[in-house]
Design an enzyme around this catalytic site. Sequence first.
Site, PDB file in Angstrom:
ATOM      1  N   THR A   9      -7.909 -19.213 -20.889  1.00  0.00           N
ATOM      2  CA  THR A   9      -8.108 -20.087 -22.111  1.00  0.00           C
ATOM      3  C   THR A   9      -9.490 -19.937 -22.428  1.00  0.00           C
ATOM      4  O   THR A   9     -10.367 -19.246 -21.951  1.00  0.00           O
ATOM      5  CB  THR A   9      -7.756 -21.654 -21.409  1.00  0.00           C
ATOM      6  OG1 THR A   9      -8.999 -22.116 -20.569  1.00  0.00           O
ATOM      7  CG2 THR A   9      -6.611 -21.733 -20.776  1.00  0.00           C
ATOM      8  N   LYS A  11     -15.685 -17.833 -21.162  1.00  0.00           N
ATOM      9  CA  LYS A  11     -17.299 -17.704 -21.093  1.00  0.00           C
ATOM     10  C   LYS A  11     -18.002 -19.147 -20.727  1.00  0.00           C
ATOM     11  O   LYS A  11     -19.235 -18.949 -20.656  1.00  0.00           O
ATOM     12  CB  LYS A  11     -17.600 -17.178 -22.442  1.00  0.00           C
ATOM     13  CG  LYS A  11     -17.247 -15.685 -22.745  1.00  0.00           C
ATOM     14  CD  LYS A  11     -17.553 -15.118 -24.304  1.00  0.00           C
ATOM     15  CE  LYS A  11     -16.801 -15.676 -25.060  1.00  0.00           C
ATOM     16  NZ  LYS A  11     -15.419 -15.149 -24.975  1.00  0.00           N
ATOM     17  N   VAL A  63     -17.694 -10.506 -21.327  1.00  0.00           N
ATOM     18  CA  VAL A  63     -18.533  -9.788 -22.293  1.00  0.00           C
ATOM     19  C   VAL A  63     -17.834  -8.412 -22.317  1.00  0.00           C
ATOM     20  O   VAL A  63     -17.394  -7.764 -21.579  1.00  0.00           O
ATOM     21  CB  VAL A  63     -20.058  -9.420 -21.772  1.00  0.00           C
ATOM     22  CG1 VAL A  63     -20.825  -8.511 -22.640  1.00  0.00           C
ATOM     23  CG2 VAL A  63     -20.709 -10.733 -21.350  1.00  0.00           C
ATOM     24  N   ALA A  96     -14.819  -7.771 -23.538  1.00  0.00           N
ATOM     25  CA  ALA A  96     -13.359  -7.507 -23.273  1.00  0.00           C
ATOM     26  C   ALA A  96     -13.134  -6.660 -21.977  1.00  0.00           C
ATOM     27  O   ALA A  96     -13.396  -6.950 -20.923  1.00  0.00           O
ATOM     28  CB  ALA A  96     -12.410  -7.003 -24.507  1.00  0.00           C
ATOM     29  N   LEU A 118     -14.303  -3.512 -21.517  1.00  0.00           N
ATOM     30  CA  LEU A 118     -15.382  -2.600 -21.045  1.00  0.00           C
ATOM     31  C   LEU A 118     -16.145  -3.013 -19.692  1.00  0.00           C
ATOM     32  O   LEU A 118     -16.382  -4.198 -19.650  1.00  0.00           O
ATOM     33  CB  LEU A 118     -16.414  -2.723 -22.210  1.00  0.00           C
ATOM     34  CG  LEU A 118     -15.987  -2.250 -23.845  1.00  0.00           C
ATOM     35  CD1 LEU A 118     -16.918  -2.425 -24.692  1.00  0.00           C
ATOM     36  CD2 LEU A 118     -15.721  -0.645 -23.821  1.00  0.00           C
ATOM     37  N   GLY A 164      -5.790 -11.581 -34.060  1.00  0.00           N
ATOM     38  CA  GLY A 164      -6.349 -12.091 -32.612  1.00  0.00           C
ATOM     39  C   GLY A 164      -7.677 -11.781 -32.169  1.00  0.00           C
ATOM     40  O   GLY A 164      -8.013 -11.806 -30.920  1.00  0.00           O
ATOM     41  N   GLU A 189     -11.783 -16.485 -31.907  1.00  0.00           N
ATOM     42  CA  GLU A 189     -11.236 -17.643 -31.304  1.00  0.00           C
ATOM     43  C   GLU A 189     -10.412 -18.532 -31.940  1.00  0.00           C
ATOM     44  O   GLU A 189     -10.501 -18.364 -33.339  1.00  0.00           O
ATOM     45  CB  GLU A 189     -12.434 -18.426 -30.600  1.00  0.00           C
ATOM     46  CG  GLU A 189     -13.383 -17.736 -29.669  1.00  0.00           C
ATOM     47  CD  GLU A 189     -12.829 -17.639 -28.517  1.00  0.00           C
ATOM     48  OE1 GLU A 189     -11.850 -18.136 -28.061  1.00  0.00           O
ATOM     49  OE2 GLU A 189     -13.493 -16.663 -27.620  1.00  0.00           O
ATOM     50  N   LYS A 201     -22.538 -14.678 -24.629  1.00  0.00           N
ATOM     51  CA  LYS A 201     -22.213 -13.267 -23.951  1.00  0.00           C
ATOM     52  C   LYS A 201     -23.683 -12.658 -23.556  1.00  0.00           C
ATOM     53  O   LYS A 201     -23.926 -12.382 -22.461  1.00  0.00           O
ATOM     54  CB  LYS A 201     -21.652 -12.498 -24.879  1.00  0.00           C
ATOM     55  CG  LYS A 201     -20.122 -12.711 -25.108  1.00  0.00           C
ATOM     56  CD  LYS A 201     -19.608 -11.943 -26.240  1.00  0.00           C
ATOM     57  CE  LYS A 201     -18.084 -12.005 -26.432  1.00  0.00           C
ATOM     58  NZ  LYS A 201     -17.533 -11.321 -27.551  1.00  0.00           N
ATOM     59  N   GLY A 249      -9.628  -8.164 -28.753  1.00  0.00           N
ATOM     60  CA  GLY A 249      -8.133  -7.902 -29.057  1.00  0.00           C
ATOM     61  C   GLY A 249      -7.563  -8.178 -27.588  1.00  0.00           C
ATOM     62  O   GLY A 249      -7.852  -8.216 -26.605  1.00  0.00           O
TER      63      GLY A 249
END
Length: 815
Positions: A555, A579, A609, A611, A613, A664, A667, A682, A797
Amino acid sequence: MKILKFGGTSVANAQNIKLVLDIVNTKAKENKLVVVVSALSKVTDLLHQASIKAANNDESYKEIVAEIEKKHLDALKALIPVSEQSGLLSHIKRIINHLETLLEGCFLLGELSNRTTDTILSFGEVLSSYIIAEALKQNLKNSGYKDSRELIKTNNNFGKAAVNFEISDKLIADYFATNESQVVIMPGFIASSLDGINTTLGRGGSDYTAAIIAGALNANDLEIWTDVNGMFTANPKIVKQAQPIATISYQEAMELSHFGAKVLYPPTIQPVLRKNIPILIKNTFEPEAEGTYISNKVTSQINPVKGISHIEHITLITLEGPGMIGVAGSSKRLFEVLSQVNINVIFITQASSEHSICIGILNSDAETAELAINKAFEVEISQNKIDPCIVEKNLCIIALVGENMKNHQGLSGRMFSTLGKNNVNIRAIAQGASERNISAVINERDVKKALNTLHETFFEENTKQLNLFVMGVGNVGEKFIEQIHQQKKYLKENLKINLRVIALSNSRKMYFDEEGISLKDWKSLVENGEKSDSDTFISKVKALNLRNSIFVDITANDSVSKTYDQYLKQNIAVVTCNKIACSSAYYNYKNLKNLSRQFKAPFLFETNVGAGLPIIDTVKHLVASGDKINKIQAVLSGSLNFIFNNFSDTYSFHDVVKEAGVQGFTEPDPKIDLSGVDVARKILILIRESGYQMEIEDIKNNSFLPIECMSTTNNDAFFKSLITYKSHFENLLAEAKSKESRLKFVATFENGKASVGLEFIPKESPFYNLEGKDNIVQFYTDRYIDQPLLIKGAGAGAAVTASGIFADVIRIGNI
């Protein structure tokens, strides 16, 4: 000769008794048999309830008697032809009348002695054995019946009488020396004293009856027929992955049965052990199954642990004080006191300092033991030499059992390490010199977790079960569930990780299934679940108390992020793409990290931070290896990069922001992305993970949005404002073109200062050709000085974010 014993579930009703008769008839073709039977299932409990009610002047005991009568009459009518029922039904009713007379006496007197209890409880086996014997005669004429009370003699310790083996063995041997029947049916559990009074051998005593007869007759073997395929590596009702044990030694079987393996009554082994008679435990309902073979042979195998067992409802009593040190006889006095009040000690441990002795007894004996011990040591207690005994209830003893454990180092370490990783607190430890058993006392609420965790460690090829509690099943959550469903088999076969989703929740509904949610139709299950509530969700997760539990937050909810500490304190790992927690006040961030270490509960947030990666993971490795991060430059918003890469003269800023939402990338509230708040969070997380202390307010945010856009209160108003200020965004684009640059929203940290904002990126910058929704991060460190360490890839994504969350879950599985 073979001795067969059939338990209560095997003779629960006429249908089951027919299965028993088939087994008996088959085996009687090759051997003479003695068949010992228990009472019909639950009848002993009903007799006990009836006696208590009668003694308490509760006339409802008569209803229980009527139920018992019906149970036996129904069985007899289903097993015996109608033409032969009359006399047998009359006999059953005479027995029931006798029972009613005894219970009426209890009712009138308002009391119930141990002696009367034994007589009342004996009716279960008397009735079942009579019915089964008569049913057997229908197909096997050369069969008979013998009342065990005539052959097994005991003392007058009602409730759990001690057998006089010298007299009993002779009576049994003499009777069967002249008996010509191919099969003899006998009731289990019951016996009689030397003066002919009814006694019982303790709950589960039918096994013992069969063993006594087997020992007296030097039988070929003793077969215990029950409702499971032998002894298991753990209680299969608690540990679903438990496996039957093919072979086991007498000593191992005694240890397991003592520690709660209900398939075998502990005293059963004694009479056959001295005669070296093997025991075979078989399943009445799967007679072809191999079962468990118990003998004096110790089988060599790779796994030195044969089973894991437990005893529930335990109380620890600790007697301690300086007055015990160096004083001979303290232990003797303690155990004498307990013996005098007829309390059995299940567990003993003593500190080498002699300062304390700790014993384990049943909860039901706790009050009696406490009073007796404090009275026996009242002088020392009054002189403050010894403290009043400490009583801790509602505990459980768990035990690793195996004859070969003594030849393997490190088993204790593995046991306690496994329990510690799952926050199972050990209250006391005991290990005998034989090293056949390692016992530990734990809280009763942790027993399921402990047994499953230990079984996983010692019997499941190191397969680790992870139990996921997922909150947030929107776009990213849906992809996450799809990935689990797709990879579940692969993970189990290749990484030895068994993933189970126990709970799913969205903003409206939540659904729990302790056995694991079917991922094929999870959407309908959630839709038909109960109303979603964060507090209830947390309570249920805690109450289930499953091993290797992981709370997964997918969420962007502030209130959900504030619950992480509650999970971590319960040794529940937290995996999150939210986050807010890690970018909240620094003390909260540090508190969560500290709780993670303190309670050994992983707290992973790689997707905060970049996604999917490996950005945060890289920072952790740099810091752990002793490198120092001096400067960070990054494009950290896949959504903003998508927006500015697609914003053009023909594609308005309003339209491209709309499209980013549809894809998507943003936010739910796009202002979080466009305002720079998301990027600030981030870079703050990266700064903190790099070892620096900073607050979100310390980061300079050079926002490119007009104040009026930022002041809107809902999405509709915000998008209207983007149209209103269309020229503002077009001017930014035009300026970038004039400078032969591209617009990128950049986060920077250097010399202890941080900022985020829109920048004009020249062609020579590695940021210039950053396409689509990609992120890029450059780390300048003590080791990476001239050329930075660079990480680049898709940073937004649903699918890549879900894969990052999935990767964190797998990391926990590999810990």
